[in-house]
Scaffold this motif. Sequence first.
Motif, short mmCIF file in Angstrom:
data_model
loop_
_atom_site.label_atom_id
_atom_site.label_comp_id
_atom_site.label_asym_id
_atom_site.label_seq_id
_atom_site.Cartn_x
_atom_site.Cartn_y
_atom_site.Cartn_z
N UNK A 1 8.29 9.81 15.14
CA UNK A 1 8.05 8.36 15.25
C UNK A 1 9.39 7.66 15.28
N UNK B 1 6.42 13.37 11.22
CA UNK B 1 5.08 13.29 10.63
C UNK B 1 5.11 13.60 9.15
N UNK C 1 6.96 12.34 7.06
CA UNK C 1 7.15 11.12 6.29
C UNK C 1 5.92 10.26 6.28
N UNK C 2 4.85 10.76 6.88
CA UNK C 2 3.68 9.91 7.11
C UNK C 2 3.17 9.20 5.86
N UNK C 3 2.97 9.89 4.75
CA UNK C 3 2.40 9.16 3.60
C UNK C 3 3.31 8.05 3.11
N UNK C 4 4.61 8.27 3.27
CA UNK C 4 5.52 7.22 2.83
C UNK C 4 5.42 6.00 3.70
N UNK D 1 2.91 4.80 5.36
CA UNK D 1 1.63 4.14 5.55
C UNK D 1 1.73 2.68 5.15
N UNK E 1 -3.14 0.20 5.85
CA UNK E 1 -3.58 1.57 6.10
C UNK E 1 -3.85 1.85 7.56
N UNK E 2 -3.47 0.91 8.39
CA UNK E 2 -3.79 1.11 9.80
C UNK E 2 -2.68 1.79 10.57
N UNK E 3 -1.47 1.46 10.26
CA UNK E 3 -0.38 2.09 11.00
C UNK E 3 0.81 2.34 10.09
N UNK E 4 1.85 2.80 10.72
CA UNK E 4 3.04 3.16 9.96
C UNK E 4 4.07 2.07 10.08
N UNK F 1 6.47 -2.04 13.18
CA UNK F 1 5.46 -1.03 13.41
C UNK F 1 6.08 0.14 14.17
N UNK F 2 5.82 1.33 13.70
CA UNK F 2 6.44 2.49 14.33
C UNK F 2 5.72 2.88 15.59
N UNK G 1 4.93 5.92 18.38
CA UNK G 1 4.86 7.37 18.49
C UNK G 1 5.89 7.82 19.52
N UNK H 1 -8.48 9.44 4.74
CA UNK H 1 -8.17 8.18 5.41
C UNK H 1 -8.04 8.43 6.90
N UNK I 1 -6.82 6.79 10.64
CA UNK I 1 -5.77 5.88 11.06
C UNK I 1 -5.60 6.10 12.56
N UNK J 1 -2.93 6.59 13.92
CA UNK J 1 -1.88 7.60 14.08
C UNK J 1 -2.37 9.00 13.75
N UNK K 1 -5.55 11.54 7.28
CA UNK K 1 -5.09 12.23 6.08
C UNK K 1 -6.26 12.97 5.48
N UNK L 1 6.42 20.41 3.77
CA UNK L 1 7.64 19.81 3.27
C UNK L 1 7.58 19.87 1.76
N UNK M 1 1.67 19.17 7.22
CA UNK M 1 1.19 18.66 8.50
C UNK M 1 0.23 19.69 9.05
#
Lengths: 468, 166
Positions: free
Chosen positions: A159, A170, A172-175, A177, A181-184, A192-193, A195, B81, B83, B85, B88, B140, B149
């Motif tokens: 991203x 990917x 880093x995804x949870x960080x 969010x 909760x819709x996008x990064x 907004x990140x 892809x 969740x 999303x 993207x 989860x 990770x 992932x």
Amino acid sequence: MIEPYNKLVKLAARAFYDDLTSKGDNQPKTGRSDNRGIAVVVLDALTRRQWVREEDLAKDLKLHTKQLRRTLRFFEEEKIITRDHRRETAKGAKIYSAAVAATADATTGKEGEEKVKLHTHSYCCLDYAQIYDVVRYRLHRMKHKLKDELENKNTIQQYICPNCGKRYTAFDAPRLLSRNGEDFDCESCDGKLDVESDKLAAQEGGDGDGDENARRRRREKLKDMLQKMEVQLKPLIDQLGRVKDLPVPEFGSLQAWEARASAAGRAANGDNAGDSKSHLGYNGAPMPYSGDTKVVVDFNGTEGKGEGVKSETDSTSLKVLPPWMITSGMNLTKEQRGEVKQETKMDGTSTSTAAQYTDEKKSTIGHDDKNIQDEYIKAYYAALLKKQHELEEAAKNPQDANAADDPSSSTSIRKVGDKYKRKEDDDGTEWEEAPARGNGIGAYKVDLNVEADAPAEDDEDDIDWEEG
Amino acid sequence: MQLHPRYFGRNLRDNLVSKLMKDVEGTCSGRHGFVVAVTGIENIGKGLIRDGTGFVTFPVKYQCVVFRPFKGEILEAVVTMVNKMGFFAEAGPVQIFVSNHLIPDDMEFQSGDMPNYTTSDGSVKIQKDSEVRLKIIGTRVDATEIFCIGTIKDDFLGVINDPTTV
């Protein structure tokens, strides 16, 4: 034995490196000075040589040293060539003088009257074993990358933030969010990140409904690329297959190669003066009579030197055959001589390896050369004896100079005369080393001109040598 | 294991064991993975009294079940969740993210109060609390966290069990 490998190198160079430029990144690339593809030229040149000094190579290819170095550095990083950097004296860096220099290095580098200035010379050589592996690895990676992208498997999504350009994976995804909760969201700028799509298959415009088509188009594009790659690389792959079972040509380290080459030269000439000559030609600024060569009045020694000299002098007058070269008699050798001369001409002006190759070629041409040489020597000395007689009868002045020559020449003749007496034939074959031999037999540089003049004055039917 | 003096007494050992289980279960170390359950105590060493306070430190050797995800491993997970993207999912203590480019091409994101991924004919749906089988393609490992992932794009992966139909 080495040819398939050379072909492999050439194919690989044209396949992968034909758009490599040796210009620096911050130099303007104009149309006129664009030298893309120079890498191919360099690699091709290296297939015709073994270990070669980079300065010599630059001279042969008419390239600037810096550009050549940049290209060679790139290839060294690609693991295609090996380089060796050695500190040597500029003037005729022979093995023993290198050893001397090494010891001189320990002292302040100046010894007595001689200034032993050490420069770092760089040598490079193709590394065939690694080339084979490197090319195979490269092909494997290319195929793998295309196949992975094609099947879209196991790639970790990347991203990128459009505002600050920060990149995420990917992982880093949870960080990332965002609150809804819709996008990064980007961590630093909260943008907004986006892809980051696969590099090979650029995303076609039109998402949504076009997305399906876009995906299909991407697949098609990747498949095309894979297909094209296989077709275009087929000759390279075939060559790889051919080369697979052959033993790899191995030149060894620079020292080992030099030792071997000089030993080979010695074997060909039967004397280490010849070796020193060929070695001289290789390493030093090619000066045939560099300072500390011994005056080897040996028959073989002079022949060795003569070869080098001849190649230099003949390179300037290739077309004109020396007048003393008799057309009858040894036709075979003359052609061979011609060929050999061509060889030296083609490889450029007195490059080391040219001298090397001629030496090796001569050794391979065979021992019939030896016989021919012996016969030539007889003829030569017969003529020399004749000349001596004439000189003794002629006027004094020109003779003084010649007289100076005579003792040495007479001694040499005496020495060689033994050989001459041993064999009875005399078919008057001429040899191109005549002038060199004459020079060698005489004294050195100072006397060169004198001796060259002397024969010109005489009426020599058999032997007329050029100014050596 | 540090123990307050109030626990000393007849039940010292039991107190120690229960405190251990409380502290360690559920934690994660990067090297071993998540500690799921303590199965046995091997050895409790001699306690060392800390200076200044009355706490006593005991070195405890114990055996436990750990969980560590590896690359290439196939796991079942529950979607937490969804999303645009990707989604989860959680497989026990470990969280897995499946990005949308590793979701089969025929599944599209549909937003709404119940965002989901669904096939064009609506036969397969991935939404919150669906169970999916996925393959780990990367892990990770931080000091105390493991994150993965995953992909559902390969054969035999995807939804196992739809919460709406169950």
